[in-house]
Structure formats: structure tokens, C-alpha cells
Design a protein around this motif. Structure first.
Motif, short mmCIF file in Angstrom:
data_model
loop_
_atom_site.label_atom_id
_atom_site.label_comp_id
_atom_site.label_asym_id
_atom_site.label_seq_id
_atom_site.Cartn_x
_atom_site.Cartn_y
_atom_site.Cartn_z
N PRO A 65 54.93 22.40 -33.65
CA PRO A 65 55.97 21.82 -33.13
C PRO A 65 55.96 21.72 -31.46
N TYR A 66 56.26 20.41 -31.03
CA TYR A 66 55.99 20.83 -29.41
C TYR A 66 56.61 21.97 -28.69
N LEU A 67 57.68 22.25 -29.23
CA LEU A 67 58.53 23.51 -28.60
C LEU A 67 57.53 24.75 -28.44
N VAL A 68 56.66 24.79 -29.36
CA VAL A 68 55.68 26.08 -29.13
C VAL A 68 54.96 26.05 -27.46
N HIS A 69 54.55 24.93 -27.17
CA HIS A 69 53.99 24.74 -25.89
C HIS A 69 54.82 25.40 -24.74
N PRO A 70 55.98 24.93 -24.58
CA PRO A 70 56.71 25.69 -23.23
C PRO A 70 57.09 27.17 -23.50
N LEU A 92 61.60 24.27 -19.67
CA LEU A 92 62.10 23.08 -19.89
C LEU A 92 61.19 22.08 -19.08
N HIS A 93 59.87 22.61 -18.86
CA HIS A 93 58.86 21.88 -17.93
C HIS A 93 58.49 20.70 -18.45
N ASP A 94 58.52 20.13 -19.83
CA ASP A 94 58.15 18.86 -20.00
C ASP A 94 59.12 18.03 -20.43
N VAL A 95 60.49 18.62 -20.05
CA VAL A 95 61.78 17.81 -20.73
C VAL A 95 61.79 16.35 -19.95
N ALA A 165 50.04 28.20 -15.65
CA ALA A 165 50.35 28.75 -17.06
C ALA A 165 50.52 27.47 -17.94
N ASP A 166 50.89 26.35 -17.51
CA ASP A 166 50.83 25.12 -18.39
C ASP A 166 49.47 24.92 -18.76
N ARG A 167 48.47 24.97 -17.60
CA ARG A 167 47.00 24.51 -18.10
C ARG A 167 46.63 25.62 -18.67
#
Ligand code: MN
Length: 753
Positions: A65-70, A92-95, A165-167
Motif C-alpha cells: 500500500p502506498y501509505l507504507v512509504h510515508p 504527508l509529504h506525497d499528498v 529520508a524519502d530518497r
């Protein structure tokens, strides 16, 4: 580090929201609870629910699920103990970019600051690495601009931390990406932009994950080869580490340290590979500092004491001693570093620090961008907060500049530094233009030190005049007591305009005085040679017959070589000089002098195989000549070159010896003859040989001789002739032998050739 990397590469997809809430999200909340208030933790939960709703059924390429990423991104940040706004923004960084929700939706539910940071993240993600100019200089410039743009778009540094951290998570899951070309592009972009930024912000934890993750994708064969080499060679239980820890523990117990902990670190595969490139080898076994030991102590005083103990037992490489305790790195990193010879058969690095410093070093700079964190060392966190604040202010200013160049200029000056900052040994800061030499420093510090410069010491090592100073260098100027050394030649080694002007003024004014002084010295030397009264003595005819001005003018002419001294002297001492000439004594003396000059011809000496030519002086007592076999000895601030037969070497610490040879000759191993008393029992000799083997010392000859009783036991005299390229080894060999019970230490030790 290998453990952390193992964990990083062993990625198990989280395939449902339920699983996520049992694992990563639960961890996130638990860490948050340790330092945030209940209200704040509730706000984190609220942000999580909102992200869950916003991303809906979206999936990642991993099938998660995408939510895992954030959530994973926020978890990576948790080692830095970020503030509540940062955690929410991470969730919320990709919202804004990936869901129908907007800036306003976030602002209404949370804070304006969070919405701002989210939109900052969206902007930053537009900075891409592509279409590079082909030439190297063009690429470097382009990359610099990209990095600055990236920093500037972030505006708030917390945005950059989240982006990094995202990267980190994207690199961790990059292998799920189906297209190899895309994988390589992202890894390359990470290497070129994200890694240097993590490095510049001193986020070494992220840096290691990013560079090893990218390395694995860009160069999988090399990564696998080095990674498996490291795992094979250095598992935790490996003998080397065990032996090192044991050796250190024994040493510190022996020296009455009550509380200490010995840890070790291992270089990551990427860092090993970089070193292999530097040393032009493809064999990772050739890299010597893969392992470093860390000694953790309760307070600063014990740290310095421990450093002293280590230096007492092992010979330190002087330029590798780093005191980041009294001069912390900009991020507040504090530790003592030293690299020594003799611990193993290769140089070993030690990092000495307190428990608290160790904590901070592990978490990296951003550990303290959580301004609210309480109870930790105030000075360090304040220092870090100050540094980050300064960086942040510059980055923020970007929005006010229409002219990009002037912004970059400022960033250049402030962050990348057109000026450098060096330190006096007392810790005073001296700001100098980039490119300054040690003399610029001498002119800057105060009044008249620069007139009498004898030598410059940077980071406890003597350096030549053309040493270019760098930020963090600790510079000390040694001076002559009663001698002006300032000379014209120095103009080539000064960049600061004010210093050049000062020196030029001095040279003009002092020319006359210097010539007079020089002329006087020359004349007196000649008078002494001829056995005539010196200037100013009771029988001195010259000063009596000439006025002060006349004398000075003549002295200047003599110093400039325009007036032959003998002709001048004959005006006053004609009879005496003619008498001497008659006896041909004077001529003979000239001959002697020529002979003497020839004998004193000296070639340069290379010390410790270091082609960069360490500064040294010759021993006054043995005064070595080009045909003599020589050796060097380090002192506190200087290196002296001796004949190997020099008497002053008889009673020294052999660990201070360095190889030395004349520049135009080949280095040759030293031959040392050595007698030691070995217990007359089976195995004792073998033990001796194994120590020599461990030190990798060649044995040229071994003879057994007399026997004698010591403390009721029989010992055999063992005469050894050893061959060594690094003479210091004999010093630690002796120390090691002293520790062996079955050996009685030598009573004869000679450098033979
Ligand atoms: Mn993302």
C-alpha cells in the motif's frame, strides 16, 4: 555498520495496512512517545489517518500500500528525534503531488508551516539530474547549481531532511523498479546530488545508506565482491577484533582505568571501494583502516588520559592526531582521533570519546534539530542549532533574490567558504582568505612574530612555507629568539595584500641594517680566522680609525660583496697579514676552507619514504655527510637526522626512529644486532620467533650463546641480526618482548648498518 546495512538491504515488503500498523507505525508512535507530549502524539495519529485516506488504494511498485512509504520515511527520520511538524510533514509529504488533496486541505487540518513544508517537498522533487554538459568542468558547475537550487528550494532545512529520508526509502526499494535504465538514473542522481547534500549537512547515517544503496545498483559486481569480502573477513567474532579489544582492555586495566567500553567500526563497502580507487588497487585486502576501534569513557579528562596512554605504548602518526573535543566539527562532532603504528602490523585508528559524544556522533548533526529536546548537552546542541540556523537563514534568503548569482555568491561565501577559519593552539579563530599560506597567518596574528618566523606547525606537524591552510587547521608559528628571518623570498608565499605591504616596508627599512649586521659578521669571522682583534674589542684598530658612518658604509660594501675583505683589512693590519701570507698560512687556510666546504655538501634527505619532504635538521653532534648511513628520530616538534653510529641514539626510545636516506640513494633496510636472554625451555625460542614473525621482521642471523641463571632459572643468550625497513618497529618489538614472561630483555642493541 554492516549490521545496519544488512538490515537495510534485507527489505521485506509490508503488504497490508494491518501489518503496517502492527510494525512500522507502531514503532513510530513508540519512539514519538519517548519525547513528545500526548497532544502531539495524537496529532501524529491524526496525520497518519489523513494520509491513509488521501492515498486510498494506491500501491507502490513493490506491491505495498502506498501509505507504507510515508510511514517508512518518517521512521527513518526518527533517529534524528525530529519535531512534531517534521513528523507530520513526513507522513504527508506525497499528498499534494500524488493525491487530489491540496495545500489548503493540509493547512486547514494541520498548520500553515506543515503545508508550506509539503509544498516545498513538491518543489524539491522537481530538481532532477539530467542533460549534463559533457565536459568535466561543466558537469561540476552544473551539479553545484543543482545542489544549491535544491537547498534553496527547501527553504526550511527540515524539508531537506525529509527529502533525504524519502530518497533513503526509495533507494531501499529501487530494486522493485522494472526498468534497469531508470534504476541506474535514480541511483546516479542520488550519488551526484543527495549524497553530497547529506554529507554537507553531516547526516552521515543517511549518507552511508544512500551511497551504499546507490553503489549496489550502479556497480553490483563490485558491491557484492567487497560486501562479501567484508562479511567474510570481519564477522563480529573475528580474531582481529577480538584480539584488538582484548589488547586494549588489558592495556586500560593495567593503567587503572575503571570505566571504559571498547567498540569498533567497520568501513562500509562503498567507502572501501573509494579507498581502493584512491590507492589504485582492486584488492580490498590492501585497505588497512577497514577497522577502527572506539574507546568510550565517562568524561573528557579520561579521554585525554587515554590518548596519552595509547601514545605511550604505540607510535602515533603525528598528522593523524585530531582533537575534535577542543575543536568540534561544525556539526558539533567531538572525539579524539589518532592512528598508531605497532598495535597491529599496520596502522590502526582509535576514536576516543565520552558516552555522550558517542551518542551524538551516532545520530549525526540533525539529532538536535529537534529544538525541544531536553536534558542533553546544551553546548553541543546550541552549537548545532546555531550552525543549522545560519545555514537556514542563507537558504531562506534565496526567495528575496531576483538575481540568482548574488545568492549563489553568498551561499558560496558563507557555506562553501571563500574565507577559511584556522585556529591558534589556544583555540582563537583567525579568518584568512582562501589560498592563504602559513606566512599569511603569521602576519595576521600579532605584532612582530612574523619578523622572526623559524618554522610553522600545522596540526602538530612541521610544514613547509608553501603549505596552503585549510579551515580547521591548527597553526602555530615557532620563532627565533633574537633573529629576524623575514626575507624577500617570502613575497612568493604571501597572498594577503596587507601582509605583503608590511613585508615590503620592512625589507626597505631593514635592508641597510641587515647589510651592516651581515658585513660585521663576515668581517669578524675573517678577523677571527686571521687571529686579529674583533670589531669592538680593546685592540680593534678599525673602529678607532673610521667614523661610524664610514665603518657602516664599508660594512655594507663587504656584505654586498663589493669590497674584498682582505684589501680592506690590509689598510689596518698590513704587517700582520703580510706575515701570515708569508708563512702561506692564510693560503693554507683558504685551501682548508674549500676542503671544508666540499665536505659539508649536503644532499636532501627523504624521511619515512615520504617524497613530500618532511622538515628536518641534522644532528649537531654526529653531523652526517652524504656518504654516511643515516636514520631519523622524531621529537616533539622536529625531526633530526643522525648517523646510525651517533652516540645520542644509544639511549632513546627506539619507537621514535624513522627511516631516512639521501635523496639520490636507494633506501636500504637497517641491520640491527640484538641480544636477548631466552628461558632454556622447549617452546621459548619458538615464542620469540613467532613474535618476530608477527612484527614481520626479517632475521638475518640467529646464534645461541652463553647460559646464565636468572632468578633460579636458566636462560640462553640469543644473538639476533635483524633487518628492518621501518626502524621504529624495534621499539615496539622491545615493548612486546618485555611483556613475554619467558624472555629477558636484551642487554645489547646496535644499529649495525
Ligand atoms: Mn516520497
Amino acid at each position: 555498520m554492516l549490521k545496519a546495512l544488512d538490515k537495510f538491504f534485507d527489505y521485506k515488503p509490508v503488504l497490508s495496512i494491518e501489518e503496517l500498523e502492527r510494525t512500522d507505525f507502531k514503532n513510530l508512535l513508540e519512539t514519538a512517545k519517548t519525547y513528545l507530549s500526548e497532544d502531539e502524539v495524537a496529532k501524529v495519529k491524526q496525520a497518519y489517518e489523513f494520509a491513509k485516506q488521501a492515498h486510498g488504494d494506491d500501491k507502490r511498485l513493490s506491491g505495498e500500500p502506498y501509505l507504507v512509504h510515508p510511514v517508512k520515511v518518517a521512521n527513518f527520520l526518527m533517529v534524528l528525534k525530529p519535531d512534531i511538524e517534521t513528523i507530520i510533514t513526513a507522513l504527508l509529504h506525497d499528498v499534494i503531488e500524488d493525491t487530489p488533496y491540496t495545500y489548503e486541505d493540509i493547512q486547514v487540518r494541520f498548520w500553515k508551516k506543515v503545508a508550506d513544508m509539503c509544498s516545498g517537498l513538491e518543489k524539491v522533487s522537481k530538481v532532477r539530474y539530467k542533460d549534463l554538459p559533457k565536459d568535466k568542468a561543466g558537469e561540476a558547475r552544473h551539479l553545484e547549481t543543482l545542489k544549491k537550487t535544491f537547498l534553496a528550494m527547501g527553504r526550511d532545512l527540515r524539508v531537506i531532511f525529509i527529502k533525504l529520508a524519502d530518497r533513503v526509502h526509495n533507494i531501499q526499494t529501487l530494486h522493485f523498479h522494472p526498468k534497469e535504465e531508470k534504476r541506474k538514473r535514480i541511483a546516479l542522481e542520488t550519488m551526484k546530488i543527495y549524497v553530497p547534500i547529506a554529507q554537507r549537512l553531516w547526516l552521515s547515517y543517511f549518507q552511508t545508506l544512500l551511497e551504499n544503496g546507490s553503489f549496489k545498483i550502479l556497480n553490483p559486481q563490485e558491491f557484492d565482491r567487497i560486501y562479501s569480502f567484508l562479511k567474510k573477513k570481519f564477522p563480529q567474532s573475528d580474531v582481529i577484533i577480538k584480539r584488538g579489544i582484548q589488547k586494549l582492555t588489558q592495556l586500560f586495566e593495567k593503567e587503572w582505568f575503571k570505566e571504559f567500553e571498547i567498540k569498533w567500526r567497520i568501513k562500509s563497502p562503498y567507502r572501501v571501494w573509494k579507498k581502493m580507487q584512491k590507492y589504485k588497487t582492486d584488492n580490498p585486502a590492501k585497505i588497512l583502516d577497514i577497522i577502527a576501534f572506539r574507546i568510550i569513557l565517562p568524561d573528557v579528562a579520561s579521554c585525554y588520559a587515554a590518548l596519552g596512554i595509547i601514545h605511550q605504548y604505540y607510535i602515533p602518526l603525528l598528522n593523524k592526531i585530531k582533537d575534535y573535543i577542543s575543536l568540534p566539527k561544525p556539526n558539533g562532532y567531538r572525539s579524539l582521533h589518532t592512528t598508531v603504528l605497532g598495535f597491529f602490523s599496520y596502522p590502526v585508528e582509535f576514536q576516543i570519546r565520552t558516552f555522550e559524544m558517542d551518542q551524538i556522533a551516532e545520530y549525526g548533526v540533525a539529532a538536535h534539530f529537534a529544538y525541544k529536546e531536553a536534558g542533553k548537552s546544551v553546548s553541543v546542541s546550541q552549537q548545532q542549532a546555531h550552525w543549522i540556523q545560519k545555514l537556514q537563514e542563507i537558504v531562506k534568503k534565496y526567495q528575496w533574490y531576483d538575481d540568482k548569482q548574488s545568492f549563489e555568491d553568498e551561499l558560496q561565501v558563507e557555506v562553501l567558504g571563500k574565507n577559511i577559519f584556522v585556529y591558534t593552539p589556544k583555540g582563537d579563530v583567525v579568518e584568512l582568505p582562501q589560498g592563504s599560506w602559513v606566512l599569511d597567518f603569521a602576519f595576521r596574528i600579532h605584532t612582530d612574530i612574523w619578523l622572526k618566523v623559524k618554522s610553522a606547525i600545522v596540526n602538530w606537524k612541521i610544514v613547509p612555507l608553501d603549505y596552503k591552510l585549510k579551515t580547521w587547521d591548527i597553526v602555530e608559528i615557532k620563532t627565533y629568539k633574537n633573529r629576524y628571518s623575514a626575507s624577500k623570498g617570502w613575497l612568493n608565499y604571501i597572498v594577503t595584500p596587507s601582509a605583503r605591504a608590511k613585508l615590503q616596508r620592512f625589507l626597505k627599512q631593514k635592508d641597510k641594517e641587515l647589510y651592516i649586521q651581515k658585513g660585521k659578521e663576515l668581517l669578524n669571522a675573517r678577523l677571527e680566522e686571521l687571529g686579529l682583534p674583533l670589531l669592538g674589542s680593546a685592540e680593534d684598530k678599525i673602529s678607532k680609525q673610521l667614523s661610524k658612518d664610514e665603518l657602516e658604509n664599508n660594512l655594507i660594501l663587504i656584505a654586498q660583496g663589493q669590497l674584498p675583505m682582505l684589501r680592506f683589512l690590509k689598510k689596518f693590519w698590513l704587517r700582520e697579514i703580510e706575515a701570515l701570507e708569508k708563512q702561506k698560512l692564510a693560503k693554507q687556510q683558504v685551501k682548508d676552507e674549500i676542503q671544508k666546504d666540499l665536505a659539508s655538501v649536503k644532499s636532501e634527505v627523504i624521511i619515512d619514504f615520504d617524497k613530500s619532504k618532511l622538515n628536518y635538521s641534522f644532528c649537531q653532534a654526529c653531523n652526517p655527510k652524504v656518504w654516511d648511513r643515516i636514520i631519523a628520530k622524531t621529537g616533539r616538534t622536529a625531526i633530526k637526522v643522525h648517523k646510525i653510529s651517533c652516540k645520542s641514539l644509544k639511549s632513546i626510545n627506539y619507537a621514535h626512529l624513522l627511516e631516512a636516506h639521501w635523496e639520490n640513494q636507494q633506501p636500504q633496510p637497517y641491520k640491527i644486532s640484538f641480544r636477548i636472554w631466552v628461558l632454556n625451555r622447549p617452546g621459548a625460542l619458538l615464542q620469540l620467533l613467532s613474535v618476530l614473525e608477527e612484527f614481520r621482521i626479517n632475521i638475518l642471523d640467529l646464534k645461541l650463546g652463553d647460559k646464565k641463571m636468572i632468578d633460579g632459572q636458566e636462560y640462553v643468550a640469543t644473538e639476533l641480526v635483524l633487518s628492518l625497513t621501518q626502524p621504529a618497529k624495534i621499539g615496539y618489538l622491545i615493548k612486546e618482548l618485555k611483556n613475554q614472561r619467558r624472555l629477558v630483555i636484551c642487554d645489547k642493541l646496535d644499529l649495525v648498518e
